[in-house]
Motif scaffolding. Structure first.
Motif, PDB file in Angstrom:
ATOM      1  N   ARG A  78       0.994  -1.012  -0.169  1.00 47.20           N
ATOM      2  CA  ARG A  78      -0.054  -0.056   0.063  1.00 47.20           C
ATOM      3  C   ARG A  78       0.994   1.120   0.077  1.00 47.20           C
ATOM      4  N   VAL A  79       0.424   2.225  -1.260  1.00 45.61           N
ATOM      5  CA  VAL A  79       1.390   3.352  -0.636  1.00 45.61           C
ATOM      6  C   VAL A  79      -0.291   4.479  -0.438  1.00 45.61           C
ATOM      7  N   VAL A  80       0.587   5.535   1.034  1.00 45.03           N
ATOM      8  CA  VAL A  80      -0.422   6.716   1.404  1.00 45.03           C
ATOM      9  C   VAL A  80       0.199   7.653   1.064  1.00 45.03           C
ATOM     10  N   VAL A  81      -0.027   8.330   0.716  1.00 47.36           N
ATOM     11  CA  VAL A  81       0.702   9.897  -0.086  1.00 47.36           C
ATOM     12  C   VAL A  81      -0.222  10.819   0.914  1.00 47.36           C
ATOM     13  N   VAL A  82       0.276  11.717   1.897  1.00 43.76           N
ATOM     14  CA  VAL A  82       0.529  12.539   2.352  1.00 43.76           C
ATOM     15  C   VAL A  82       0.735  13.492   1.517  1.00 43.76           C
ATOM     16  N   ARG A  83      -0.726  14.521   1.410  1.00 43.64           N
ATOM     17  CA  ARG A  83      -0.144  16.026   0.631  1.00 43.64           C
ATOM     18  C   ARG A  83       0.872  16.864   2.198  1.00 43.64           C
ATOM     19  N   THR A  84       1.710  17.163   2.077  1.00 41.45           N
ATOM     20  CA  THR A  84       2.059  18.092   3.207  1.00 41.45           C
ATOM     21  C   THR A  84       2.197  19.981   2.581  1.00 41.45           C
ATOM     22  N   ASP A  85       3.112  20.677   2.772  1.00 34.65           N
ATOM     23  CA  ASP A  85       3.492  22.430   2.885  1.00 34.65           C
ATOM     24  C   ASP A  85       4.370  22.863   2.909  1.00 34.65           C
ATOM     25  N   ARG A  86       5.542  22.638   2.096  1.00 33.49           N
ATOM     26  CA  ARG A  86       6.865  23.775   2.481  1.00 33.49           C
ATOM     27  C   ARG A  86       6.699  24.066   3.564  1.00 33.49           C
ATOM     28  N   ALA A  87       6.073  25.119   3.524  1.00 34.04           N
ATOM     29  CA  ALA A  87       6.378  26.192   4.606  1.00 34.04           C
ATOM     30  C   ALA A  87       6.378  25.921   6.406  1.00 34.04           C
ATOM     31  N   SER A  88       5.417  24.581   5.781  1.00 32.74           N
ATOM     32  CA  SER A  88       5.557  24.045   7.453  1.00 32.74           C
ATOM     33  C   SER A  88       6.158  23.012   7.278  1.00 32.74           C
ATOM     34  N   ASN A  89       6.674  22.255   6.220  1.00 36.93           N
ATOM     35  CA  ASN A  89       7.507  20.978   6.245  1.00 36.93           C
ATOM     36  C   ASN A  89       8.606  20.930   7.371  1.00 36.93           C
ATOM     37  N   ARG A  90       9.143  21.925   7.507  1.00 37.86           N
ATOM     38  CA  ARG A  90      10.908  22.207   8.702  1.00 37.86           C
ATOM     39  C   ARG A  90       9.904  21.362   9.802  1.00 37.86           C
ATOM     40  N   GLN A  91       9.098  22.496  10.554  1.00 37.14           N
ATOM     41  CA  GLN A  91       8.314  22.461  11.570  1.00 37.14           C
ATOM     42  C   GLN A  91       8.170  20.902  12.099  1.00 37.14           C
ATOM     43  N   VAL A  92       6.931  20.596  11.328  1.00 38.66           N
ATOM     44  CA  VAL A  92       6.881  18.808  11.233  1.00 38.66           C
ATOM     45  C   VAL A  92       7.884  18.189  10.829  1.00 38.66           C
ATOM     46  N   HIS A  93       8.788  18.453  10.399  1.00 35.67           N
ATOM     47  CA  HIS A  93       9.954  17.083  10.503  1.00 35.67           C
ATOM     48  C   HIS A  93      10.527  17.410  11.936  1.00 35.67           C
ATOM     49  N   GLU A  94      10.972  18.427  12.502  1.00 33.16           N
ATOM     50  CA  GLU A  94      11.472  18.247  14.369  1.00 33.16           C
ATOM     51  C   GLU A  94      10.113  18.213  14.695  1.00 33.16           C
ATOM     52  N   GLU A  95       8.902  17.869  15.246  1.00 34.82           N
ATOM     53  CA  GLU A  95       8.214  17.404  15.845  1.00 34.82           C
ATOM     54  C   GLU A  95       8.395  15.784  15.678  1.00 34.82           C
ATOM     55  N   LEU A  96       8.188  15.080  13.987  1.00 34.50           N
ATOM     56  CA  LEU A  96       8.475  14.168  14.187  1.00 34.50           C
ATOM     57  C   LEU A  96       9.860  13.326  14.694  1.00 34.50           C
ATOM     58  N   PHE A  97      10.641  14.365  15.320  1.00 30.94           N
ATOM     59  CA  PHE A  97      12.339  13.737  15.374  1.00 30.94           C
ATOM     60  C   PHE A  97      12.004  13.277  16.283  1.00 30.94           C
ATOM     61  N   ARG A  98      11.334  14.085  17.299  1.00 30.41           N
ATOM     62  CA  ARG A  98      11.524  14.945  18.034  1.00 30.41           C
ATOM     63  C   ARG A  98      10.424  13.857  19.242  1.00 30.41           C
ATOM     64  N   LYS A  99       9.817  13.092  18.588  1.00 34.31           N
ATOM     65  CA  LYS A  99       8.533  11.762  18.470  1.00 34.31           C
ATOM     66  C   LYS A  99       9.280  10.497  19.312  1.00 34.31           C
TER      67      LYS A  99
END
Length: 106
Positions: A78-99
């Protein structure tokens, strides 16, 4: 994807699709002022259509709740495609790395 399907492997691939090109915003100097411009290289590809060439189980959930359901969904490839926004991408990555770090520390 094809090999996993041929081997009967259950595989869920989650693709964060921000149209590419924002990897340089993850570098430390992205927050620094300087005489350079961070490069972007949008790919313009329709990831769900490309993934459909490898499996008929392609989804694009529109909410976090739907994403969680897709990740826990039925087996197979299965492939799950999550559309993300470049502008907020860094914040999302930082949060995911922290978790992830917190989960691994347990």
């Amino acid at each position: 994807l094809l090999t996993a399907a041929r081997l009967g492997v259950d595989l869920t691939v989650v693709v964060a699709d921000n149209d590419g090109g924002a990897i340089f915003s993850m570098l430390p100097q992205a927050t620094e002022e300087g005489p350079f411009e961070l490069l972007t290289a949008p790919h313009g590809f329709d990831i769900p259509t490309i993934a459909a060439g490898f499996t008929d189980k392609v989804t694009t959930p529109g909410s976090e709740r739907a994403l969680r359901a897709e990740i826990k969904g039925e087996g197979g490839v299965r492939v799950v495609v999550v559309r993300t926004d470049r502008a907020s991408n860094r914040q999302v990555h930082e949060e995911l790395f922290r978790k992830a770090a917190e989960a691994l520390a347990r």
